[in-house]
Scaffold this motif. Structure first.
Motif, mmCIF file in Angstrom:
data_model
loop_
_atom_site.group_PDB
_atom_site.id
_atom_site.type_symbol
_atom_site.label_atom_id
_atom_site.label_comp_id
_atom_site.label_asym_id
_atom_site.label_seq_id
_atom_site.Cartn_x
_atom_site.Cartn_y
_atom_site.Cartn_z
ATOM 1 N N LEU A 261 -6.807 0.607 -0.118
ATOM 2 C CA LEU A 261 -6.017 1.989 -0.148
ATOM 3 C C LEU A 261 -6.952 3.114 0.162
ATOM 4 O O LEU A 261 -6.698 3.863 0.636
ATOM 5 C CB LEU A 261 -5.572 2.141 -1.669
ATOM 6 C CG LEU A 261 -4.451 1.415 -2.012
ATOM 7 C CD1 LEU A 261 -3.841 1.435 -3.589
ATOM 8 C CD2 LEU A 261 -3.082 1.748 -1.305
ATOM 9 N N GLU A 262 -8.324 2.848 0.075
ATOM 10 C CA GLU A 262 -9.410 3.848 0.416
ATOM 11 C C GLU A 262 -9.180 3.873 1.706
ATOM 12 O O GLU A 262 -9.459 4.898 2.462
ATOM 13 C CB GLU A 262 -10.747 3.547 -0.295
ATOM 14 C CG GLU A 262 -11.099 3.755 -1.428
ATOM 15 C CD GLU A 262 -12.264 3.485 -2.159
ATOM 16 O OE1 GLU A 262 -12.507 3.599 -3.330
ATOM 17 O OE2 GLU A 262 -12.971 2.790 -1.362
ATOM 18 N N HIS B 124 0.819 -1.158 -0.026
ATOM 19 C CA HIS B 124 -0.239 0.033 0.170
ATOM 20 C C HIS B 124 0.865 1.300 0.093
ATOM 21 O O HIS B 124 0.287 2.242 0.225
ATOM 22 C CB HIS B 124 -0.869 0.039 1.086
ATOM 23 C CG HIS B 124 -1.888 -1.168 1.317
ATOM 24 N ND1 HIS B 124 -2.228 -1.668 2.385
ATOM 25 C CD2 HIS B 124 -2.329 -1.940 0.243
ATOM 26 C CE1 HIS B 124 -3.097 -2.950 1.890
ATOM 27 N NE2 HIS B 124 -3.310 -2.813 0.831
ATOM 28 N N CYS C 256 5.155 8.188 2.817
ATOM 29 C CA CYS C 256 4.872 6.819 2.964
ATOM 30 C C CYS C 256 5.789 6.415 4.104
ATOM 31 O O CYS C 256 5.128 5.525 4.899
ATOM 32 C CB CYS C 256 5.090 5.962 1.802
ATOM 33 S SG CYS C 256 3.628 5.959 0.766
ATOM 34 N N ASN D 284 -6.123 5.536 2.978
ATOM 35 C CA ASN D 284 -6.039 6.951 2.794
ATOM 36 C C ASN D 284 -7.172 7.439 3.690
ATOM 37 O O ASN D 284 -6.677 8.491 4.483
ATOM 38 C CB ASN D 284 -6.525 7.056 1.436
ATOM 39 C CG ASN D 284 -6.973 8.643 0.849
ATOM 40 O OD1 ASN D 284 -7.955 8.968 1.208
ATOM 41 N ND2 ASN D 284 -5.975 9.259 0.275
ATOM 42 N N ALA E 144 -1.738 6.585 -2.261
ATOM 43 C CA ALA E 144 -2.654 6.711 -1.581
ATOM 44 C C ALA E 144 -2.352 7.698 -0.463
ATOM 45 O O ALA E 144 -3.201 8.432 0.112
ATOM 46 C CB ALA E 144 -3.294 5.341 -1.271
ATOM 47 N N VAL E 145 -1.130 7.482 0.246
ATOM 48 C CA VAL E 145 -0.734 8.050 1.664
ATOM 49 C C VAL E 145 -0.526 9.518 1.216
ATOM 50 O O VAL E 145 -0.724 10.258 1.929
ATOM 51 C CB VAL E 145 0.378 7.439 2.077
ATOM 52 C CG1 VAL E 145 1.092 8.245 3.171
ATOM 53 C CG2 VAL E 145 -0.201 6.045 2.749
ATOM 54 N N ASN F 234 -1.494 11.044 -1.262
ATOM 55 C CA ASN F 234 -3.106 11.989 -1.394
ATOM 56 C C ASN F 234 -3.637 12.177 -0.059
ATOM 57 O O ASN F 234 -4.421 13.239 -0.062
ATOM 58 C CB ASN F 234 -3.897 10.837 -2.301
ATOM 59 C CG ASN F 234 -3.618 11.080 -3.679
ATOM 60 O OD1 ASN F 234 -2.791 12.027 -4.179
ATOM 61 N ND2 ASN F 234 -4.182 10.348 -4.504
ATOM 62 N N ALA F 235 -3.557 11.229 0.937
ATOM 63 C CA ALA F 235 -4.208 11.548 2.114
ATOM 64 C C ALA F 235 -3.541 12.755 2.984
ATOM 65 O O ALA F 235 -4.376 13.474 3.543
ATOM 66 C CB ALA F 235 -3.935 10.306 3.177
ATOM 67 N N ALA G 68 -8.281 8.609 -2.185
ATOM 68 C CA ALA G 68 -7.074 7.433 -2.419
ATOM 69 C C ALA G 68 -6.569 7.573 -3.830
ATOM 70 O O ALA G 68 -5.385 7.484 -4.106
ATOM 71 C CB ALA G 68 -7.594 6.096 -2.117
ATOM 72 N N GLN H 140 -5.374 10.328 6.296
ATOM 73 C CA GLN H 140 -6.161 11.684 6.452
ATOM 74 C C GLN H 140 -6.689 12.062 7.843
ATOM 75 O O GLN H 140 -6.429 13.288 8.196
ATOM 76 C CB GLN H 140 -7.278 11.622 5.334
ATOM 77 C CG GLN H 140 -7.599 13.126 4.587
ATOM 78 C CD GLN H 140 -8.239 12.977 3.413
ATOM 79 O OE1 GLN H 140 -9.321 13.674 3.429
ATOM 80 N NE2 GLN H 140 -8.140 12.266 2.494
ATOM 81 N N GLU I 210 -8.035 -1.735 -4.259
ATOM 82 C CA GLU I 210 -8.822 -0.319 -4.150
ATOM 83 C C GLU I 210 -9.330 -0.218 -2.886
ATOM 84 O O GLU I 210 -9.092 0.947 -2.283
ATOM 85 C CB GLU I 210 -9.617 -0.125 -5.253
ATOM 86 C CG GLU I 210 -8.884 0.010 -6.643
ATOM 87 C CD GLU I 210 -8.668 -1.346 -7.491
ATOM 88 O OE1 GLU I 210 -9.053 -2.393 -6.711
ATOM 89 O OE2 GLU I 210 -8.243 -1.206 -8.511
#
Ligand SMILES: [Zn+2]
Ligand SMILES: [Zn+2]
Length: 203
Positions: A122-123, A62, A70, A126, A188-189, A191-192, A198, A130, A119
Motif C-alpha cells: 500500500l505504501e 489495495h 480508487c 500510495n 491508501a489511494v 490518502n495519495a 498510505a 501521489q 503495508e
C-alpha cells in the motif's frame, strides 16, 4: 456471516455504480493522471498486476470498492494493461518489451509492490498515485484559486471513500469490498490523492 461468503460478484452486482454520476471531472482527472503516470513511469504488466492484486475471493486488495478515487485508478490500470505495442520507433529494450514510454520503476518500489505484507504494498501504491496526481496537477498549470478548488474536490472524494470503508467495516462486508483494509483505517489511494501517506497520520 454466511451471506458474506456468497461470491463477490453477486454482491458487487447489487452495488454496481452508476456511470452517469460517477464519470465526473474528478474521476476523469484521476483516470488520466493514472494512465499518464503508468506510461511515463514505464510500468510493466507485472507491476500492474501487483497493484491490482486480488484476494482469494477475487477482490482488489489495495482499493476500496465504490471509492470515487480508487475506482478511476483501477479502471485506468486495466486500460493501460491492454495497451498495444508502440508503432514506428526504435525503442529501448524496456520500452519494446513492455510497450511503454518510461524506463520502469526503481528497484525499491518494485520490491515493495512484491512484498507479501499488505503495508509495504500500500505504501508503494500510495507513492505511485501521489506522484501521478502531482504530475497531472502541475501540467494543468492551475492558478492558486483553481488549485484550491481541486484540493477541495479531492478532499471530498477522500471523505466519500473513507465513508465507504467505514460502512464496509461496520456491516461486515470488508472481505468483499476492501479486503486489504482489515487492519487499516484509511484508504491508501485517497490518502495519495490528497498528499497523505498510505496509512494516514499527519499531512
Ligand atoms: Zn445500478
Ligand atoms: Zn479510496
Amino acid at each position: 456471516m454466511k451471506s458474506l461468503l456468497l461470491s463477490a460478484s453477486v454482491l458487487l452486482l447489487t452495488l454496481h455504480l452508476h456511470a452517469a454520476n460517477a464519470f465526473d471531472e474528478r474521476w476523469q482527472f484521476i483516470y488520466s493522471a493514472t494512465i499518464e503516470g503508468a506510461f511515463a513511469d514505464g510500468l510493466t504488466n507485472d507491476d500492474v498486476d501487483r497493484i491490482l492484486r486480488k484476494s482469494g475471493d477475487g477482490v482488489y486488495e489495495h482499493f476500496v470498492y465504490a471509492c470515487p478515487l480508487c475506482m478511476p485508478v483501477i479502471n485506468a490500470l486495466r486500460a493501460y494493461r491492454e495497451r498495444p505495442p508502440l508503432f514506428g520507433y526504435k525503442l529501448s529494450e524496456h520500452q519494446d518489451r513492455h510497450r511503454t514510454l518510461g524506463d520502469g520503476l526503481d528497484a525499491a518500489l518494485r520490491a515493495k509492490l512484491a512484498s507479501d505484507r499488505v503495508e509495504p504494498r500500500l505504501e508503494a501504491v500510495n507513492a505511485l498515485v501521489q506522484r501521478w496526481v502531482d504530475r497531472r496537477l502541475k501540467l494543468m498549470n492551475l492558478t492558486p484559486d483553481q488549485r484550491k478548488t481541486w484540493n477541495t474536490r479531492l478532499e471530498e472524494g477522500r471523505k466519500e471513500g473513507m465513508k465507504m470503508l467505514e460502512k464496509f467495516r461496520a456491516d461486515g462486508s470488508l472481505k468483499v469490498f476492501a479486503p486489504g483494509f482489515a487492519n487499516l483505517k484509511e484508504c491508501a489511494v485517497c490518502n495519495a490523492a490528497t498528499g497523505r501517506p498510505a496509512m494516514g497520520g499527519a499531512k
